[in-house]
Design a protein around this motif. Structure first.
Motif, PDB file in Angstrom:
ATOM      1  N   VAL A 287     143.043  40.034  76.835  1.00 42.87           N
ATOM      2  CA  VAL A 287     143.581  41.302  76.326  1.00 42.87           C
ATOM      3  C   VAL A 287     145.094  41.331  76.492  1.00 42.87           C
ATOM      4  O   VAL A 287     145.838  41.657  75.560  1.00 42.87           O
ATOM      5  CB  VAL A 287     142.920  42.494  77.041  1.00 42.87           C
ATOM      6  N   ALA A 288     145.582  40.961  77.677  1.00 46.71           N
ATOM      7  CA  ALA A 288     147.021  41.021  77.949  1.00 46.71           C
ATOM      8  C   ALA A 288     147.799  40.043  77.076  1.00 46.71           C
ATOM      9  O   ALA A 288     148.969  40.288  76.757  1.00 46.71           O
ATOM     10  CB  ALA A 288     147.285  40.729  79.420  1.00 46.71           C
ATOM     11  N   SER A 289     147.170  38.943  76.663  1.00 47.25           N
ATOM     12  CA  SER A 289     147.852  37.954  75.826  1.00 47.25           C
ATOM     13  C   SER A 289     147.857  38.341  74.357  1.00 47.25           C
ATOM     14  O   SER A 289     148.415  37.614  73.536  1.00 47.25           O
ATOM     15  CB  SER A 289     147.194  36.581  75.999  1.00 47.25           C
ATOM     16  N   GLY A 290     147.230  39.468  73.999  1.00 45.24           N
ATOM     17  CA  GLY A 290     147.257  39.962  72.633  1.00 45.24           C
ATOM     18  C   GLY A 290     146.182  39.406  71.727  1.00 45.24           C
ATOM     19  O   GLY A 290     146.097  39.794  70.560  1.00 45.24           O
ATOM     20  N   CYS A 311     147.372  42.189  85.224  1.00 41.98           N
ATOM     21  CA  CYS A 311     147.773  41.768  83.876  1.00 41.98           C
ATOM     22  C   CYS A 311     148.433  42.881  83.076  1.00 41.98           C
ATOM     23  O   CYS A 311     148.799  42.672  81.906  1.00 41.98           O
ATOM     24  CB  CYS A 311     146.557  41.239  83.116  1.00 41.98           C
ATOM     25  N   GLY A 312     148.590  44.070  83.642  1.00 38.69           N
ATOM     26  CA  GLY A 312     149.311  45.136  82.962  1.00 38.69           C
ATOM     27  C   GLY A 312     148.543  45.822  81.852  1.00 38.69           C
ATOM     28  O   GLY A 312     149.143  46.286  80.880  1.00 38.69           O
ATOM     29  N   VAL A 313     147.204  45.912  81.982  1.00 41.32           N
ATOM     30  CA  VAL A 313     146.393  46.606  80.984  1.00 41.32           C
ATOM     31  C   VAL A 313     145.539  47.657  81.692  1.00 41.32           C
ATOM     32  O   VAL A 313     145.666  47.879  82.896  1.00 41.32           O
ATOM     33  CB  VAL A 313     145.524  45.610  80.179  1.00 41.32           C
ATOM     34  N   VAL A 314     144.657  48.317  80.931  1.00 42.97           N
ATOM     35  CA  VAL A 314     143.856  49.428  81.460  1.00 42.97           C
ATOM     36  C   VAL A 314     142.435  48.936  81.711  1.00 42.97           C
ATOM     37  O   VAL A 314     141.848  48.241  80.869  1.00 42.97           O
ATOM     38  CB  VAL A 314     143.833  50.609  80.471  1.00 42.97           C
ATOM     39  N   GLY A 315     141.868  49.298  82.863  1.00 40.52           N
ATOM     40  CA  GLY A 315     140.496  48.922  83.186  1.00 40.52           C
ATOM     41  C   GLY A 315     139.728  50.096  83.746  1.00 40.52           C
ATOM     42  O   GLY A 315     140.196  50.764  84.673  1.00 40.52           O
ATOM     43  N   LEU A 316     138.550  50.375  83.191  1.00 37.70           N
ATOM     44  CA  LEU A 316     137.733  51.526  83.601  1.00 37.70           C
ATOM     45  C   LEU A 316     136.447  51.064  84.268  1.00 37.70           C
ATOM     46  O   LEU A 316     135.681  50.290  83.694  1.00 37.70           O
ATOM     47  CB  LEU A 316     137.391  52.389  82.385  1.00 37.70           C
ATOM     48  N   LYS A 317     136.217  51.555  85.487  1.00 43.70           N
ATOM     49  CA  LYS A 317     134.911  51.433  86.142  1.00 43.70           C
ATOM     50  C   LYS A 317     134.225  52.787  86.036  1.00 43.70           C
ATOM     51  O   LYS A 317     134.766  53.799  86.482  1.00 43.70           O
ATOM     52  CB  LYS A 317     135.063  51.058  87.616  1.00 43.70           C
ATOM     53  N   THR A 318     133.049  52.822  85.463  1.00 43.15           N
ATOM     54  CA  THR A 318     132.351  54.082  85.262  1.00 43.15           C
ATOM     55  C   THR A 318     131.581  54.483  86.520  1.00 43.15           C
ATOM     56  O   THR A 318     131.439  53.704  87.463  1.00 43.15           O
ATOM     57  CB  THR A 318     131.361  53.966  84.090  1.00 43.15           C
ATOM     58  N   ILE A 584     139.780  54.247  87.452  1.00 40.69           N
ATOM     59  CA  ILE A 584     140.519  53.595  86.378  1.00 40.69           C
ATOM     60  C   ILE A 584     141.840  53.080  86.917  1.00 40.69           C
ATOM     61  O   ILE A 584     142.447  53.696  87.801  1.00 40.69           O
ATOM     62  CB  ILE A 584     140.761  54.575  85.204  1.00 40.69           C
ATOM     63  N   SER A 585     142.250  51.916  86.422  1.00 37.36           N
ATOM     64  CA  SER A 585     143.580  51.381  86.720  1.00 37.36           C
ATOM     65  C   SER A 585     144.422  51.487  85.461  1.00 37.36           C
ATOM     66  O   SER A 585     144.008  51.020  84.395  1.00 37.36           O
ATOM     67  CB  SER A 585     143.496  49.920  87.179  1.00 37.36           C
ATOM     68  N   VAL A 586     145.596  52.098  85.582  1.00 37.42           N
ATOM     69  CA  VAL A 586     146.497  52.257  84.446  1.00 37.42           C
ATOM     70  C   VAL A 586     147.852  51.676  84.829  1.00 37.42           C
ATOM     71  O   VAL A 586     148.343  51.903  85.939  1.00 37.42           O
ATOM     72  CB  VAL A 586     146.615  53.748  84.044  1.00 37.42           C
ATOM     73  N   PRO A 587     148.471  50.872  83.965  1.00 35.22           N
ATOM     74  CA  PRO A 587     149.765  50.265  84.307  1.00 35.22           C
ATOM     75  C   PRO A 587     150.866  51.313  84.369  1.00 35.22           C
ATOM     76  O   PRO A 587     150.931  52.213  83.526  1.00 35.22           O
ATOM     77  CB  PRO A 587     150.003  49.272  83.169  1.00 35.22           C
ATOM     78  N   VAL A 588     151.722  51.203  85.389  1.00 37.41           N
ATOM     79  CA  VAL A 588     152.787  52.194  85.570  1.00 37.41           C
ATOM     80  C   VAL A 588     154.168  51.568  85.730  1.00 37.41           C
ATOM     81  O   VAL A 588     155.158  52.299  85.893  1.00 37.41           O
ATOM     82  CB  VAL A 588     152.490  53.112  86.779  1.00 37.41           C
ATOM     83  N   GLY A 589     154.289  50.263  85.720  1.00 35.32           N
ATOM     84  CA  GLY A 589     155.610  49.655  85.873  1.00 35.32           C
ATOM     85  C   GLY A 589     155.511  48.216  86.315  1.00 35.32           C
ATOM     86  O   GLY A 589     154.449  47.581  86.223  1.00 35.32           O
ATOM     87  N   TYR A 590     156.639  47.712  86.826  1.00 40.48           N
ATOM     88  CA  TYR A 590     156.742  46.300  87.195  1.00 40.48           C
ATOM     89  C   TYR A 590     157.507  46.179  88.503  1.00 40.48           C
ATOM     90  O   TYR A 590     158.331  47.038  88.846  1.00 40.48           O
ATOM     91  CB  TYR A 590     157.470  45.511  86.098  1.00 40.48           C
ATOM     92  N   ASP A 591     157.223  45.099  89.233  1.00 41.93           N
ATOM     93  CA  ASP A 591     158.014  44.846  90.427  1.00 41.93           C
ATOM     94  C   ASP A 591     159.280  44.096  90.044  1.00 41.93           C
ATOM     95  O   ASP A 591     159.559  43.858  88.868  1.00 41.93           O
ATOM     96  CB  ASP A 591     157.190  44.101  91.485  1.00 41.93           C
ATOM     97  N   LYS A 592     160.070  43.714  91.046  1.00 40.62           N
ATOM     98  CA  LYS A 592     161.361  43.071  90.768  1.00 40.62           C
ATOM     99  C   LYS A 592     161.205  41.698  90.114  1.00 40.62           C
ATOM    100  O   LYS A 592     162.159  41.165  89.551  1.00 40.62           O
ATOM    101  CB  LYS A 592     162.158  42.958  92.068  1.00 40.62           C
ATOM    102  N   GLN A 593     160.014  41.127  90.188  1.00 41.83           N
ATOM    103  CA  GLN A 593     159.767  39.833  89.543  1.00 41.83           C
ATOM    104  C   GLN A 593     159.189  39.999  88.137  1.00 41.83           C
ATOM    105  O   GLN A 593     158.836  39.012  87.496  1.00 41.83           O
ATOM    106  CB  GLN A 593     158.807  39.010  90.399  1.00 41.83           C
ATOM    107  N   GLY A 594     159.087  41.237  87.674  1.00 43.35           N
ATOM    108  CA  GLY A 594     158.548  41.486  86.344  1.00 43.35           C
ATOM    109  C   GLY A 594     157.040  41.466  86.274  1.00 43.35           C
ATOM    110  O   GLY A 594     156.470  41.392  85.175  1.00 43.35           O
ATOM    111  N   LEU A 595     156.360  41.565  87.415  1.00 42.89           N
ATOM    112  CA  LEU A 595     154.899  41.551  87.456  1.00 42.89           C
ATOM    113  C   LEU A 595     154.358  42.972  87.388  1.00 42.89           C
ATOM    114  O   LEU A 595     154.901  43.883  88.033  1.00 42.89           O
ATOM    115  CB  LEU A 595     154.409  40.865  88.728  1.00 42.89           C
TER     116      LEU A 595
END
Length: 653
Positions: A287-290, A311-318, A584-595
């Protein structure tokens, strides 16, 4: 742990109803075990399976991590809870109810009406992923077809295959046939749903006929044939989803990095020298690679949320019981669910709407309420109209940040190892991460939610998190082992990866009384959390205690065992599994290494709509521009954004 009087070695826990939550001190404890790889891993795996010395080693490991102390030398007054039991949940505001027994296509149509207005864009100046509605618009307007996209998907997967194996099972001919059928439906003006022509991968422990389900092993498919789709896959297929194949994973789901020495290790698209996270590693990476806008994963210990965060995407556990797990490797366990991974909250909602539906057994025992989604179609339905109470311990954030900076300056004059062993400040659960970037970014999001949306930040304390971790290890380990007993008795144990051998050896050491004790802990922990949910609507934490870890060169050949990394990745995840809560995990930013950094929202039982509403608000308001991953494919036009894939990965083999 909250103890009463001590008598010899036996400890007596105070009943959960008598514990004063405000007086509890945070103490998760550190996992005690050396990092192993290469020759040391092979030697340790051999010894732990040996008849006599193996028992001594597992006993030592359990003692070092206080497992025997808690499970065997502690009297737990609560009766066991063998699967999550939920009290009634309040009705969520401004939601659209979905017909659980209706058709998946109708639910998806209803879900699409819940989403904000869509502005189709085929040319964008800033990077963003194509979402499901972008594909649907492109298909219906004739800009492209599923068959055209399929060729680009096949090319991308072939390019990734040697060094970044995203799929374990892949059949280009079958993929083309599915795409051709979808293309024909669009030509006839009769797509099955908005999901028609959407490409998805399925984690290798979820059945997707005719692909085999290996569970990341080399042998399981020989003795567990696949004759039909898993229930969730079948529902998505009826909506026109095109399945590209079976996504790579950590073997048997017993790891959190995604490392797999049998089929190769998926790399993190943001940095191919790092793990994608596990165990749904291939699902999140594809998913993250498009290559795919969405994928299915399974989550028994953060296995959707951890790789989604890394990987900077959204993941839902129900919620446990909200989706039917029939057709998965472990079958109907008590901690695992199937869930979607996608590039946006909107897409997660659409996939979730299609696949939801409890099994017959869960409908009888759990009595789930009517499933619903938040109505996000107007500004009136935003979080601002429904101020939420968010529970965490962010009150220590500034103090934590000050201590980190002060000690970091001191460390620069000494050495790096001193920082990792001495200067890790631990004040509260929210702050117990290995980088100030994680708490800093997540804390800023909470501040924004408070200032912009009127959310109330409520201080909470969660007792017995170390017991939570132990209850999870015992519950999932025993359930997985039970599902594999016939196979393991036939000598398949020797065909497992070395880290799987070690983990299963520990699982084999658990007794029936250990399992019952873990379920007694589950009831205590459920009581604490339901008391907390009387004060808050959502519990907020970072998704992981670290960003994507580096892949050690020695791990690629035969794997590795690193409990420190495991503890950091799973630190915030297992609560939702042991207690069955939606998260749910939702991306909110990056660390100093761009992760990527992810924020986790844990909701009350059955309250997926609440966490989805807040996740959508975070996604909309916390609008730091998305960073294009180092490994990215634009499959809508066949443009390859990563012509140097081999060079990016080559340094690590």
């Amino acid at each position: 742990m909250i103890f009463g009087k001590k008598k010899k070695k036996k400890m007596v826990m105070v009943p959960a109803t008598e514990v004063e939550l405000t007086e509890v001190k945070y103490d998760l404890g550190e996992l005690q075990a050396p990092r192993l790889s290469g020759l040391s891993l092979k030697l340790f795996a051999t010894l732990i399976q040996a008849p006599f010395i193996g028992s001594f080693i597992t006993s030592y490991l359990k003692t070092q991590n206080k497992m025997d102390q808690i499970l065997q030398y502690t009297l737990i007054p609560e009766p066991p809870m063998f699967k999550p039991e939920f009290p009634p949940s309040p009705q969520e505001p401004r939601v659209l109810n979905l017909e659980e027994d209706g058709s998946p296509e109708d639910r998806v149509e209803s879900a699409s009406r819940c989403l904000p207005h869509h502005h189709p864009t085929t040319s964008i100046s800033q990077f963003r992923y194509w979402n499901i509605r972008d594909y649907a618009y492109a298909y219906t307007s004739g800009l492209t077809t599923p068959s055209m996209v399929a060729e680009h998907v096949i090319s991308a997967l072939e390019e990734c295959k040697p060094q970044m194996p995203l799929l374990i099972s892949f059949d280009p001919h079958q993929l083309r046939n599915q795409a051709a059928a979808s293309t024909q439906r669009f030509h006839q003006g009769n797509p099955l749903s908005i999901l028609d022509g959407i490409f998805m991968a399925v984690k290798d422990d979820i059945d997707c006929y005719p692909h085999p389900s290996k569970g990341g092993t080399t042998w399981l498919h020989h003795i567990r044939p696949v004759n039909k789709d898993a229930v969730a896959v079948s529902r998505l297929r009826s909506c026109g989803v095109i399945f590209v194949g079976k996504a790579n994973m950590h073997e048997l789901g017993m790891g959190d990095t995604g490392m797999n020495p049998h089929h190769g290790t998926p790399r993190n698209p943001h940095d191919p020298q790092r793990y994608a996270g596990g165990s749904s590693s291939g699902s999140a990476a594809i998913v993250a690679s498009g290559i795919c806008p969405a994928a299915l994963g399974s989550d028994a210990g953060g296995s959707i949320r951890i790789p989604a965060s890394l990987c900077g995407v959204v993941g839902l556990k129900t919620t446990y019981g909200r989706t039917d797990t029939t057709g998965t490797l472990c079958g109907p366990g008590t901690v695992e669910v199937i869930g979607p991974i996608a590039t946006s909250v909107d897409d997660v909602m659409l996939i979730y709407a299609a696949m939801l539906g409890s099994s017959s057994a869960d409908k009888i025992s759990l009595r789930p309420p009517i499933p619903c989604l938040p109505d996000l179609s107007s500004n009136e339905s935003s979080v601002a109209g429904f101020p939420m109470r968010l529970g965490n311990n962010i009150h220590s954030f500034m103090k934590w940040q000050d201590v980190w900076v002060e000690k970091l300056v001191h460390v620069e004059m000494t050495n790096e190892s001193y920082l990792s062993t001495v200067c890790k400040p631990i004040f509260q659960w929210f702050d117990d991460v290995n980088s100030p970037d994680i708490s800093g970014v997540c804390g800023q999001v909470l501040t924004s939610l408070s200032e912009m949306h009127g959310c109330e930040i409520v201080e909470i304390t969660i007792p017995e998190l170390q017991q939570m971790r132990i209850a999870h290890v015992v519950s999932y380990g025993c359930e997985l082992l039970c599902s594999l007993v016939p196979q393991l008795q036939k000598g398949k144990f020797q065909k497992l990866a070395l880290d799987s051998c070690i983990n299963l050896a520990v699982c084999e050491s658990f007794t029936a009384s250990d399992y019952v004790a873990a379920q007694r802990l589950r009831r205590r922990l459920m009581y604490y959390h339901m008391e907390i949910f009387k004060k808050v609507d959502i519990i907020v934490t970072p998704s992981t205690g670290m960003t994507a870890p580096m892949i050690h060169p020695t791990a690629l050949a035969c794997g590795e065992s690193d409990l420190e990394v495991a503890g950091n990745l799973m630190k915030f995840a297992v609560t939702a599994n042991v207690l069955g809560f939606p998260a749910i995990s939702v991306p909110v930013g990056y660390d100093k290494q761009g992760l990527p950094i992810g924020l986790q929202l844990i909701g009350r039982p059955w309250c997926e709509a609440t966490i989805l509403r807040l996740a959508a608000a975070i996604e909309q308001q916390w609008n730091e521009p998305k960073r294009k991953p180092m490994i990215y494919f634009d499959v809508t036009n066949g443009k390859r954004e990563t012509n140097k894939l081999g060079l990016l990965i080559g340094a690590q083999g």
